[in-house]
Enzyme design. Structure first.
Site, PDB file in Angstrom:
ATOM      1  N   ASP A 155       0.835  -1.200   0.000  1.00 34.43           N
ATOM      2  CA  ASP A 155       0.000   0.000   0.000  1.00 34.43           C
ATOM      3  C   ASP A 155       0.873   1.255   0.000  1.00 34.43           C
ATOM      4  OD1 ASP A 155      -2.504   1.562   0.473  1.00 34.43           O
ATOM      5  OD2 ASP A 155      -1.582   1.922   2.418  1.00 34.43           O
ATOM      6  N   GLU A 184      -2.155  -5.116  -3.649  1.00 31.21           N
ATOM      7  CA  GLU A 184      -1.155  -4.407  -2.852  1.00 31.21           C
ATOM      8  C   GLU A 184      -0.107  -5.364  -2.288  1.00 31.21           C
ATOM      9  OE1 GLU A 184      -3.913  -0.655  -1.344  1.00 31.21           O
ATOM     10  OE2 GLU A 184      -3.725  -2.433  -0.080  1.00 31.21           O
TER      11      GLU A 184
END
Length: 237
Positions: free
Chosen positions: A51, A122
Site C-alpha cells: 500500500d 497491494e
C-alpha cells in the site's frame, strides 16, 4: 512456508515480474483464513507494505504527468487510483483471483470479493518490492496504473464543484440552481432543476432527488460549454 504454486509463472507473466524468492508470491496470495492453525505467512504484512509502495509510485507518476495540477487535484487523482476498487480491477487483470489461497469459510463465496482482491494487488506489489527493490515495483505499478492515470474511470470531482470552480476562476458569480418542475407520485418524485450563470444559457436536467438533478444540470452545462472535470476547456492547453 509452502513452495511456489506450479503454474504461478502465468501470473508472473501478467504481472511482469519473475520472483527469485518463491515464498514471497505464495505469501502474497495467501488469505488469513487459509493460515488458521498452520504456520503459514499471509498477505497482511505484504499488503501493508505494498500500500505504501503503491502510494509513493503513483504520487510520483502524478507529479510528473500533471505539472500544472495543484495539491488538491493531485490528491483527488491519487485517491481515485489507489482506492480498493481500482486495486481489485488490477488484480483481476492479472488473473490473480485464480491463485488466491482461501480457507474453507471464504471458499463458500462464489467469487473472491473486491476487498480481498484489492489487498492481493497491494500484497503483490509489496512482494515485488521485497524481491527486487523499488525499481522493479515501480515498473509493475506503472504498467498497471498508468493507463488508469491517463483515463480516469470516474470523475475526479462532482459536477457541481467543478462548475463552481470554473465560474470562480473566471470571476463569475456562483451557479444558481432552481427547481422548475416536479413530476410523479409523492413516494417517487422526479425533479427538474435549472442551473444558471450570468452570460450563459441555462441548462436543465432531471433527477429522482434534487441533489441528483442539480448534479445532472451542472454536468449538462459543462458538456454544452465543453468544460472538463478539472474546470478547464476541453481541447484547450
Amino acid at each position: 512456508m509452502t513452495g511456489r504454486q506450479p503454474d504461478v509463472s502465468a501470473l508472473e507473466a501478467r504481472i511482469g515480474h519473475h520472483f527469485d524468492a518463491g515464498g514471497l508470491i505464495t505469501a502474497a496470495l495467501t488469505h488469513v483464513s487459509a493460515a488458521a492453525g498452520a504456520k503459514r505467512e499471509t498477505y497482511q504484512r505484504l499488503e501493508f507494505l505494498g500500500d505504501r509502495v503503491l502510494g509513493l509510485v503513483v504520487a510520483q507518476m502524478l507529479y510528473e504527468a500533471f505539472p500544472d495540477a495543484d495539491e488538491g487535484e493531485l490528491s483527488r487523482r491519487l485517491a481515485d487510483l489507489v482506492r480498493k476498487e481500482s486495486c481489485a480491477e488490477v488484480a483481476l487483470e492479472w488473473g490473480a483471483q485464480a491463485f488466491v489461497r482461501l480457507g474453507d469459510s471464504e471458499k463458500q463465496s462464489p467469487a473472491v470479493n473486491t476487498a480481498i482482491l484489492g489487498d492481493i494487488c497491494e500484497s503483490i506489489i509489496g512482494a515485488v518490492f521485497l524481491d527486487a527493490g523499488y525499481a522493479a515495483a515501480k515498473a509493475v505499478v506503472t504498467r498497471a496504473f498508468e493507463p488508469r492515470m491517463r483515463s480516469p474511470r470516474r470523475p475526479l470531482r462532482d459536477p457541481k464543484t467543478a462548475l463552481q470552480e470554473w465560474a470562480q476562476a473566471r470571476g463569475l458569480p456562483p451557479p444558481s440552481y432552481r427547481q422548475t418542475a416536479r413530476e410523479g407520485p409523492d413516494h417517487a418524485p422526479e425533479f427538474t432543476i435549472c442551473v444558471e450563470i450570468p452570460g450563459y444559457a441555462k441548462a436543465e436536467a432531471k433527477g429522482l432527488a434534487k441533489r441528483l438533478a442539480e448534479q445532472a444540470a451542472a454536468a449538462a452545462f459543462m458538456a454544452r460549454e465543453n468544460i472538463n472535470e478539472s474546470g478547464g476547456q476541453k481541447g484547450v492547453a
